[in-house]
Design a protein around this motif. Sequence first.
Motif, PDB file in Angstrom:
ATOM      1  N   ALA A 152       0.755  -1.154  -0.107  1.00  0.00           N
ATOM      2  CA  ALA A 152      -0.092  -0.059  -0.119  1.00  0.00           C
ATOM      3  C   ALA A 152       0.867   1.439  -0.130  1.00  0.00           C
ATOM      4  O   ALA A 152       0.651   2.121  -0.713  1.00  0.00           O
ATOM      5  N   ALA A 153       2.114   1.233   0.862  1.00  0.00           N
ATOM      6  CA  ALA A 153       2.858   2.440   0.908  1.00  0.00           C
ATOM      7  C   ALA A 153       3.475   2.461  -0.498  1.00  0.00           C
ATOM      8  O   ALA A 153       3.666   3.712  -0.894  1.00  0.00           O
ATOM      9  N   TYR A 154       3.870   1.507  -1.263  1.00  0.00           N
ATOM     10  CA  TYR A 154       4.521   1.612  -2.466  1.00  0.00           C
ATOM     11  C   TYR A 154       3.840   2.107  -3.548  1.00  0.00           C
ATOM     12  O   TYR A 154       4.179   3.030  -4.406  1.00  0.00           O
ATOM     13  N   LEU A 155       2.454   1.957  -3.293  1.00  0.00           N
ATOM     14  CA  LEU A 155       1.527   2.331  -4.352  1.00  0.00           C
ATOM     15  C   LEU A 155       1.049   3.924  -4.113  1.00  0.00           C
ATOM     16  O   LEU A 155       1.229   4.847  -5.048  1.00  0.00           O
ATOM     17  N   ASP A 156       1.251   4.224  -2.814  1.00  0.00           N
ATOM     18  CA  ASP A 156       1.039   5.659  -2.549  1.00  0.00           C
ATOM     19  C   ASP A 156       2.526   6.399  -3.201  1.00  0.00           C
ATOM     20  O   ASP A 156       2.540   7.714  -3.479  1.00  0.00           O
ATOM     21  N   PHE A 157       3.519   6.021  -2.819  1.00  0.00           N
ATOM     22  CA  PHE A 157       4.726   6.438  -3.423  1.00  0.00           C
ATOM     23  C   PHE A 157       4.882   6.802  -4.711  1.00  0.00           C
ATOM     24  O   PHE A 157       5.347   7.808  -5.386  1.00  0.00           O
ATOM     25  N   MET A 158       4.130   5.725  -5.611  1.00  0.00           N
ATOM     26  CA  MET A 158       4.414   5.696  -6.861  1.00  0.00           C
ATOM     27  C   MET A 158       3.313   6.823  -7.470  1.00  0.00           C
ATOM     28  O   MET A 158       3.171   6.875  -8.859  1.00  0.00           O
ATOM     29  N   GLU A 159       2.430   7.246  -6.644  1.00  0.00           N
ATOM     30  CA  GLU A 159       1.384   8.435  -7.308  1.00  0.00           C
ATOM     31  C   GLU A 159       2.224   9.654  -7.910  1.00  0.00           C
ATOM     32  O   GLU A 159       2.925  10.082  -7.153  1.00  0.00           O
ATOM     33  N   PRO A 160       1.853  10.098  -9.048  1.00  0.00           N
ATOM     34  CA  PRO A 160       2.433  11.263  -9.618  1.00  0.00           C
ATOM     35  C   PRO A 160       2.522  12.566  -8.461  1.00  0.00           C
ATOM     36  O   PRO A 160       3.491  13.221  -8.331  1.00  0.00           O
ATOM     37  N   ALA A 161       1.527  12.639  -7.764  1.00  0.00           N
ATOM     38  CA  ALA A 161       1.412  13.688  -7.017  1.00  0.00           C
ATOM     39  C   ALA A 161       2.564  13.657  -5.820  1.00  0.00           C
ATOM     40  O   ALA A 161       2.884  14.743  -5.102  1.00  0.00           O
ATOM     41  N   ASN A 162       3.044  12.700  -5.577  1.00  0.00           N
ATOM     42  CA  ASN A 162       4.090  12.313  -4.705  1.00  0.00           C
ATOM     43  C   ASN A 162       5.739  12.042  -5.168  1.00  0.00           C
ATOM     44  O   ASN A 162       6.462  11.940  -4.324  1.00  0.00           O
ATOM     45  N   ARG A 231      23.569 -11.366  -2.365  1.00  0.00           N
ATOM     46  CA  ARG A 231      23.397 -12.790  -1.768  1.00  0.00           C
ATOM     47  C   ARG A 231      22.204 -13.524  -2.131  1.00  0.00           C
ATOM     48  O   ARG A 231      22.133 -14.554  -1.758  1.00  0.00           O
ATOM     49  N   TYR A 232      21.133 -12.599  -2.306  1.00  0.00           N
ATOM     50  CA  TYR A 232      19.921 -13.183  -2.515  1.00  0.00           C
ATOM     51  C   TYR A 232      19.633 -13.438  -3.865  1.00  0.00           C
ATOM     52  O   TYR A 232      19.705 -12.833  -4.791  1.00  0.00           O
ATOM     53  N   ASN A 233      19.250 -14.556  -4.212  1.00  0.00           N
ATOM     54  CA  ASN A 233      18.848 -15.001  -5.377  1.00  0.00           C
ATOM     55  C   ASN A 233      17.276 -14.297  -5.765  1.00  0.00           C
ATOM     56  O   ASN A 233      16.359 -14.777  -5.177  1.00  0.00           O
ATOM     57  N   ARG A 234      17.301 -13.474  -6.957  1.00  0.00           N
ATOM     58  CA  ARG A 234      15.783 -12.735  -7.077  1.00  0.00           C
ATOM     59  C   ARG A 234      15.477 -12.766  -8.658  1.00  0.00           C
ATOM     60  O   ARG A 234      16.172 -12.847  -9.383  1.00  0.00           O
ATOM     61  N   ARG A 235      14.292 -12.763  -8.644  1.00  0.00           N
ATOM     62  CA  ARG A 235      13.688 -12.378 -10.285  1.00  0.00           C
ATOM     63  C   ARG A 235      12.996 -11.093 -10.027  1.00  0.00           C
ATOM     64  O   ARG A 235      12.378 -10.911  -9.045  1.00  0.00           O
ATOM     65  N   SER A 236      12.975 -10.341 -11.202  1.00  0.00           N
ATOM     66  CA  SER A 236      12.092  -8.855 -11.219  1.00  0.00           C
ATOM     67  C   SER A 236      11.440  -8.724 -12.302  1.00  0.00           C
ATOM     68  O   SER A 236      11.432  -9.678 -13.286  1.00  0.00           O
ATOM     69  N   GLY A 237      10.089  -8.060 -12.318  1.00  0.00           N
ATOM     70  CA  GLY A 237       9.433  -7.804 -13.334  1.00  0.00           C
ATOM     71  C   GLY A 237       8.653  -6.436 -13.423  1.00  0.00           C
ATOM     72  O   GLY A 237       8.982  -5.939 -12.302  1.00  0.00           O
ATOM     73  N   SER A 238       8.393  -6.254 -14.367  1.00  0.00           N
ATOM     74  CA  SER A 238       7.800  -4.655 -14.591  1.00  0.00           C
ATOM     75  C   SER A 238       6.093  -4.816 -14.758  1.00  0.00           C
ATOM     76  O   SER A 238       5.832  -5.718 -15.493  1.00  0.00           O
ATOM     77  N   TYR A 239       5.275  -4.088 -14.123  1.00  0.00           N
ATOM     78  CA  TYR A 239       4.045  -4.124 -14.387  1.00  0.00           C
ATOM     79  C   TYR A 239       3.535  -2.913 -14.089  1.00  0.00           C
ATOM     80  O   TYR A 239       3.877  -1.786 -13.330  1.00  0.00           O
ATOM     81  N   GLN A 240       2.274  -2.605 -14.389  1.00  0.00           N
ATOM     82  CA  GLN A 240       1.378  -1.247 -14.383  1.00  0.00           C
ATOM     83  C   GLN A 240       1.097  -1.341 -12.695  1.00  0.00           C
ATOM     84  O   GLN A 240       0.794  -2.239 -12.296  1.00  0.00           O
ATOM     85  N   GLN A 241       1.144  -0.126 -12.273  1.00  0.00           N
ATOM     86  CA  GLN A 241       0.572   0.112 -10.763  1.00  0.00           C
ATOM     87  C   GLN A 241      -0.876  -0.091 -10.632  1.00  0.00           C
ATOM     88  O   GLN A 241      -1.717   0.812 -11.245  1.00  0.00           O
ATOM     89  N   ASN A 242      -1.300  -1.186 -10.111  1.00  0.00           N
ATOM     90  CA  ASN A 242      -2.703  -1.386  -9.951  1.00  0.00           C
ATOM     91  C   ASN A 242      -2.951  -1.787  -8.541  1.00  0.00           C
ATOM     92  O   ASN A 242      -2.505  -3.026  -7.984  1.00  0.00           O
TER      93      ASN A 242
END
Length: 270
Positions: A152-162, A231-242
């Motif tokens: 929830a905090a990430y979505l607020d962070f991604m708002e253009p106003a912020n 040290r962490y094995n991770r994978r990532s992706g791109s997506y629309q903020q929804n």
Amino acid sequence: MALVHRERGEPFAIRSGGHGLSAGAANIKDGVTVDLRSISTVEVLDPLNIIVTGGCDAAIGAGGFLTGGGIGVPSVTAGWGCDDVLEYEIVVASGEILRVSADRHPDLFVALKGGLNNFGVVTQFTMRTHPIGKLWAGFTAYPGADAPRLLAAYLDFMEPANRDPHVGLIELYGWTRKHAAVYATLILLYSLPHPYPAVYQNLIDNSTVLYNTLRAMNEVDSEESGYIISRYNRRSGSYQQNRHVLLPTPCRVRGGDDLDRTESDLRVDT
């Protein structure tokens, strides 16, 4: 090598730092890996108080980072790493060594800014430098129970106003192999030495944090301290903020105390 590939179809891969996870990116099965680590020579810039755009982790190789675009520590204010490349030295399929710039082979110059290893083997980069600046950055880890709050905090962070032009954030989710537990990690950067800026207020909770390295530092220190992340094995992706996608019900991982198995053995219930 190019002749053998054309005549016999022998596959090959180019390895720089070895961080590429996709098949054939930094290693190849039943083929030849061209390892560039032995030509890893850089001009020392720290005493001059200047820096070039590099990875957020000091172990990331320049080759894949810069030909893949390159989002690093100075990118918050300076842009992508490939934007700072002024000239490439590249070995192309014919075996010819080219010096590539905006004036010489301009089409190839543009193609190398994100074209990865599709056009040849880059053996040298000449780059624009930036002054070393002070910033506030670090790495935090939270238990999986914090995931709804963090999403929830990430979505607020991604708002253009912020929007704040000084921020850089990576939010990751994964699991440990030793214990059946989901965890959340945040890599935070603020390009000014201002501790706990308001834009990160909802993302940071020191009452539940498991690990916290946030502190004021210079850009070189931030890349070196970021090594723990690798040290962490991770994978990532791109997506629309929804919000309907990114605010799921809490998940629980089923498995034994030891998850030292393949990823296909891990089951997540929502």
